[in-house]
Design a protein around this motif. Structure first.
Motif, PDB file in Angstrom:
ATOM      1  N   ILE A   1      28.920 144.189  46.646  1.00 47.64           N
ATOM      2  CA  ILE A   1      30.060 145.081  46.432  1.00 47.64           C
ATOM      3  C   ILE A   1      30.247 145.364  44.947  1.00 47.64           C
ATOM      4  CG2 ILE A   1      32.595 145.202  46.556  1.00 47.64           C
ATOM      5  CD1 ILE A   1      32.263 143.699  49.318  1.00 47.64           C
ATOM      6  N   GLU A   2      30.188 144.320  44.134  1.00 43.47           N
ATOM      7  CA  GLU A   2      30.411 144.516  42.702  1.00 43.47           C
ATOM      8  C   GLU A   2      29.265 145.283  42.050  1.00 43.47           C
ATOM      9  OE1 GLU A   2      32.277 141.480  40.403  1.00 43.47           O
ATOM     10  OE2 GLU A   2      33.301 140.671  42.162  1.00 43.47           O
ATOM     11  N   ALA A   3      28.043 145.079  42.524  1.00 40.23           N
ATOM     12  CA  ALA A   3      26.911 145.853  42.000  1.00 40.23           C
ATOM     13  C   ALA A   3      27.078 147.326  42.362  1.00 40.23           C
ATOM     14  CB  ALA A   3      25.598 145.306  42.553  1.00 40.23           C
ATOM     15  N   PHE A   4      27.505 147.596  43.588  1.00 38.98           N
ATOM     16  CA  PHE A   4      27.753 148.971  44.009  1.00 38.98           C
ATOM     17  C   PHE A   4      28.857 149.600  43.162  1.00 38.98           C
ATOM     18  CE2 PHE A   4      30.400 151.862  46.558  1.00 38.98           C
ATOM     19  CZ  PHE A   4      29.490 152.890  46.740  1.00 38.98           C
TER      20      PHE A   4
ATOM     21  N   GLY B   1      17.638 155.419  40.298  1.00 39.24           N
ATOM     22  CA  GLY B   1      17.647 155.427  41.759  1.00 39.24           C
ATOM     23  C   GLY B   1      18.405 156.552  42.428  1.00 39.24           C
ATOM     24  N   GLY B   2      19.000 157.444  41.677  1.00 39.75           N
ATOM     25  CA  GLY B   2      19.747 158.523  42.307  1.00 39.75           C
ATOM     26  C   GLY B   2      21.212 158.183  42.454  1.00 39.75           C
ATOM     27  N   CYS B   3      21.846 158.801  43.428  1.00 39.76           N
ATOM     28  CA  CYS B   3      23.278 158.622  43.635  1.00 39.76           C
ATOM     29  C   CYS B   3      23.543 157.321  44.395  1.00 39.76           C
ATOM     30  CB  CYS B   3      23.836 159.810  44.419  1.00 39.76           C
ATOM     31  SG  CYS B   3      25.587 159.647  44.794  1.00 39.76           S
ATOM     32  N   PRO B   4      24.254 156.368  43.798  1.00 38.28           N
ATOM     33  CA  PRO B   4      24.507 155.103  44.483  1.00 38.28           C
ATOM     34  C   PRO B   4      25.363 155.277  45.738  1.00 38.28           C
ATOM     35  CG  PRO B   4      25.784 155.217  42.456  1.00 38.28           C
ATOM     36  CD  PRO B   4      24.866 156.397  42.458  1.00 38.28           C
ATOM     37  N   ILE B   5      26.209 156.288  45.756  1.00 36.00           N
ATOM     38  CA  ILE B   5      27.051 156.518  46.930  1.00 36.00           C
ATOM     39  C   ILE B   5      26.172 156.951  48.103  1.00 36.00           C
ATOM     40  CG2 ILE B   5      28.972 157.848  47.893  1.00 36.00           C
ATOM     41  CD1 ILE B   5      29.922 158.251  44.946  1.00 36.00           C
ATOM     42  N   PHE B   6      25.324 157.927  47.863  1.00 33.62           N
ATOM     43  CA  PHE B   6      24.429 158.403  48.915  1.00 33.62           C
ATOM     44  C   PHE B   6      23.484 157.304  49.372  1.00 33.62           C
ATOM     45  CE2 PHE B   6      20.493 160.197  50.456  1.00 33.62           C
ATOM     46  CZ  PHE B   6      20.949 161.065  51.448  1.00 33.62           C
ATOM     47  N   ASN B   7      22.906 156.589  48.415  1.00 31.27           N
ATOM     48  CA  ASN B   7      21.964 155.522  48.769  1.00 31.27           C
ATOM     49  C   ASN B   7      22.628 154.469  49.655  1.00 31.27           C
ATOM     50  OD1 ASN B   7      20.031 156.804  47.216  1.00 31.27           O
ATOM     51  ND2 ASN B   7      20.349 155.488  45.446  1.00 31.27           N
TER      52      ASN B   7
ATOM     53  N   PHE C   1      29.888 148.811  40.230  1.00 33.51           N
ATOM     54  CA  PHE C   1      29.430 148.975  38.850  1.00 33.51           C
ATOM     55  C   PHE C   1      28.574 150.238  38.727  1.00 33.51           C
ATOM     56  CE2 PHE C   1      26.323 148.092  35.443  1.00 33.51           C
ATOM     57  CZ  PHE C   1      27.208 147.955  34.373  1.00 33.51           C
ATOM     58  N   SER C   2      27.670 150.453  39.675  1.00 33.56           N
ATOM     59  CA  SER C   2      26.820 151.649  39.651  1.00 33.56           C
ATOM     60  C   SER C   2      27.650 152.918  39.782  1.00 33.56           C
ATOM     61  CB  SER C   2      25.793 151.603  40.789  1.00 33.56           C
ATOM     62  OG  SER C   2      24.911 150.535  40.625  1.00 33.56           O
ATOM     63  N   VAL C   3      28.614 152.894  40.677  1.00 31.59           N
ATOM     64  CA  VAL C   3      29.478 154.061  40.874  1.00 31.59           C
ATOM     65  C   VAL C   3      30.306 154.328  39.621  1.00 31.59           C
ATOM     66  CG1 VAL C   3      31.476 154.929  42.176  1.00 31.59           C
ATOM     67  CG2 VAL C   3      29.536 153.904  43.385  1.00 31.59           C
ATOM     68  N   GLN C   4      30.802 153.273  39.001  1.00 34.29           N
ATOM     69  CA  GLN C   4      31.604 153.432  37.778  1.00 34.29           C
ATOM     70  C   GLN C   4      30.773 154.081  36.675  1.00 34.29           C
ATOM     71  OE1 GLN C   4      32.978 149.739  36.049  1.00 34.29           O
ATOM     72  NE2 GLN C   4      34.503 150.781  34.797  1.00 34.29           N
ATOM     73  N   ILE C   5      29.539 153.666  36.512  1.00 32.99           N
ATOM     74  CA  ILE C   5      28.661 154.276  35.507  1.00 32.99           C
ATOM     75  C   ILE C   5      28.460 155.754  35.823  1.00 32.99           C
ATOM     76  CG2 ILE C   5      26.282 154.337  34.641  1.00 32.99           C
ATOM     77  CD1 ILE C   5      26.282 151.260  34.897  1.00 32.99           C
ATOM     78  N   MET C   6      28.217 156.072  37.100  1.00 28.35           N
ATOM     79  CA  MET C   6      28.014 157.458  37.496  1.00 28.35           C
ATOM     80  C   MET C   6      29.277 158.284  37.237  1.00 28.35           C
ATOM     81  SD  MET C   6      26.963 159.036  41.205  1.00 28.35           S
ATOM     82  CE  MET C   6      28.635 159.041  41.853  1.00 28.35           C
ATOM     83  N   GLN C   7      30.435 157.761  37.627  1.00 25.22           N
ATOM     84  CA  GLN C   7      31.686 158.494  37.434  1.00 25.22           C
ATOM     85  C   GLN C   7      31.976 158.720  35.951  1.00 25.22           C
ATOM     86  OE1 GLN C   7      34.270 155.892  39.669  1.00 25.22           O
ATOM     87  NE2 GLN C   7      34.191 157.199  41.482  1.00 25.22           N
ATOM     88  N   GLN C   8      31.733 157.715  35.121  1.00 26.30           N
ATOM     89  CA  GLN C   8      31.945 157.869  33.680  1.00 26.30           C
ATOM     90  C   GLN C   8      31.034 158.952  33.110  1.00 26.30           C
ATOM     91  OE1 GLN C   8      31.330 153.831  32.333  1.00 26.30           O
ATOM     92  NE2 GLN C   8      33.483 153.300  32.578  1.00 26.30           N
ATOM     93  N   HIS C   9      29.818 159.022  33.627  1.00 33.25           N
ATOM     94  CA  HIS C   9      28.876 160.055  33.196  1.00 33.25           C
ATOM     95  C   HIS C   9      29.423 161.443  33.533  1.00 33.25           C
ATOM     96  CE1 HIS C   9      25.097 161.997  32.267  1.00 33.25           C
ATOM     97  NE2 HIS C   9      25.017 162.487  33.503  1.00 33.25           N
ATOM     98  N   PHE C  10      29.909 161.608  34.769  1.00 33.93           N
ATOM     99  CA  PHE C  10      30.458 162.898  35.180  1.00 33.93           C
ATOM    100  C   PHE C  10      31.647 163.282  34.305  1.00 33.93           C
ATOM    101  CE2 PHE C  10      28.123 162.119  39.105  1.00 33.93           C
ATOM    102  CZ  PHE C  10      27.667 163.388  39.414  1.00 33.93           C
ATOM    103  N   VAL C  11      32.568 162.369  34.138  1.00 29.59           N
ATOM    104  CA  VAL C  11      33.778 162.653  33.362  1.00 29.59           C
ATOM    105  C   VAL C  11      33.424 162.969  31.909  1.00 29.59           C
ATOM    106  CG1 VAL C  11      35.923 161.655  32.457  1.00 29.59           C
ATOM    107  CG2 VAL C  11      35.330 161.384  34.875  1.00 29.59           C
ATOM    108  N   SER C  12      32.527 162.203  31.309  1.00 29.71           N
ATOM    109  CA  SER C  12      32.170 162.447  29.905  1.00 29.71           C
ATOM    110  C   SER C  12      31.463 163.787  29.723  1.00 29.71           C
ATOM    111  CB  SER C  12      31.301 161.313  29.357  1.00 29.71           C
ATOM    112  OG  SER C  12      30.004 161.359  29.923  1.00 29.71           O
TER     113      SER C  12
END
Length: 184
Positions: A39-42, A85-91, A44-55
């Motif tokens: 759960i925490e790895a997931f 690896g692509g989108c962690p949500i989709f994966n 963390f991956s989503v947080q990195i992706m979201q920060q990328h989108f927002v930035s």
């Protein structure tokens, strides 16, 4: 991480130890079990992706630019940016799609809702600023755009053909041209 048919992580602790260089005791000092680690790895991956989108989106001046940059930020995932690896949500959703009751399902659902909300908010603000036509429904448009982008990522992953990204980008640009008011 790899999951079995019941949605349990099948990645062994030895694999995790080897990959992280952290001993078993150190892992269990930070995580009560493999489910918490998953759960925490997931997250963390989503947080990195979201920060990328927002930035990427925040500095944009108008809705058209924000939507185009959102698409570019999404396609960065095909280039293993900002995470591999692509989108962690989709994966994760693909791995867990038929696993009612799995502890990760709620986190996947929440992450997708947050991604959709980010895009819906951009579209909603475009409606408020009269950049977008009134017929645009932010939730429906967000679902369409995200579904298109996720589909492009999976096809790209399968085919390793950059033309897929180019083609989807072209068609999304065409879609965007139909929802914006033409400015003289």
């Amino acid at each position: 991480m790899i999951f079995n048919q019941r949605g349990y992580m099948t990645t062994s602790m030895n694999d995790i130890i080897k990959e992280t260089g952290i001993q078993k005791g150190g892992i269990y000092r930070h995580f009560k079990d493999k489910d918490q680690l998953m759960i925490e790895a997931f997250q963390f991956s989503v947080q990195i992706m979201q920060q990328h989108f927002v930035s990427m989106v925040e500095p944009c001046k108008n809705t058209k630019e924000k939507l185009n940059v959102f698409v570019e930020a999404f396609f960065d995932l095909s280039r293993n940016k900002p995470i591999v690896g692509g989108c962690p949500i989709f994966n994760a959703a693909t791995e867990m799609d038929d696993l009612e009751g799995n502890t990760l399902i709620d986190y996947i659902d929440q992450a997708m809702d947050e991604l959709k909300a980010l895009l819906s908010n951009i579209i909603h603000k475009g409606l408020q600023s009269k950049e977008l036509k009134e017929v645009v429904n932010p939730d429906e448009a967000s679902i369409f755009i995200i579904s298109t982008l996720e589909g492009a990522l999976i096809l790209y992953k399968l085919k390793k053909d950059e033309q897929i990204i180019t083609s989807v980008h072209h068609h999304l640009n065409h879609y965007f041209s139909t929802i914006f008011y033409e400015r003289q």
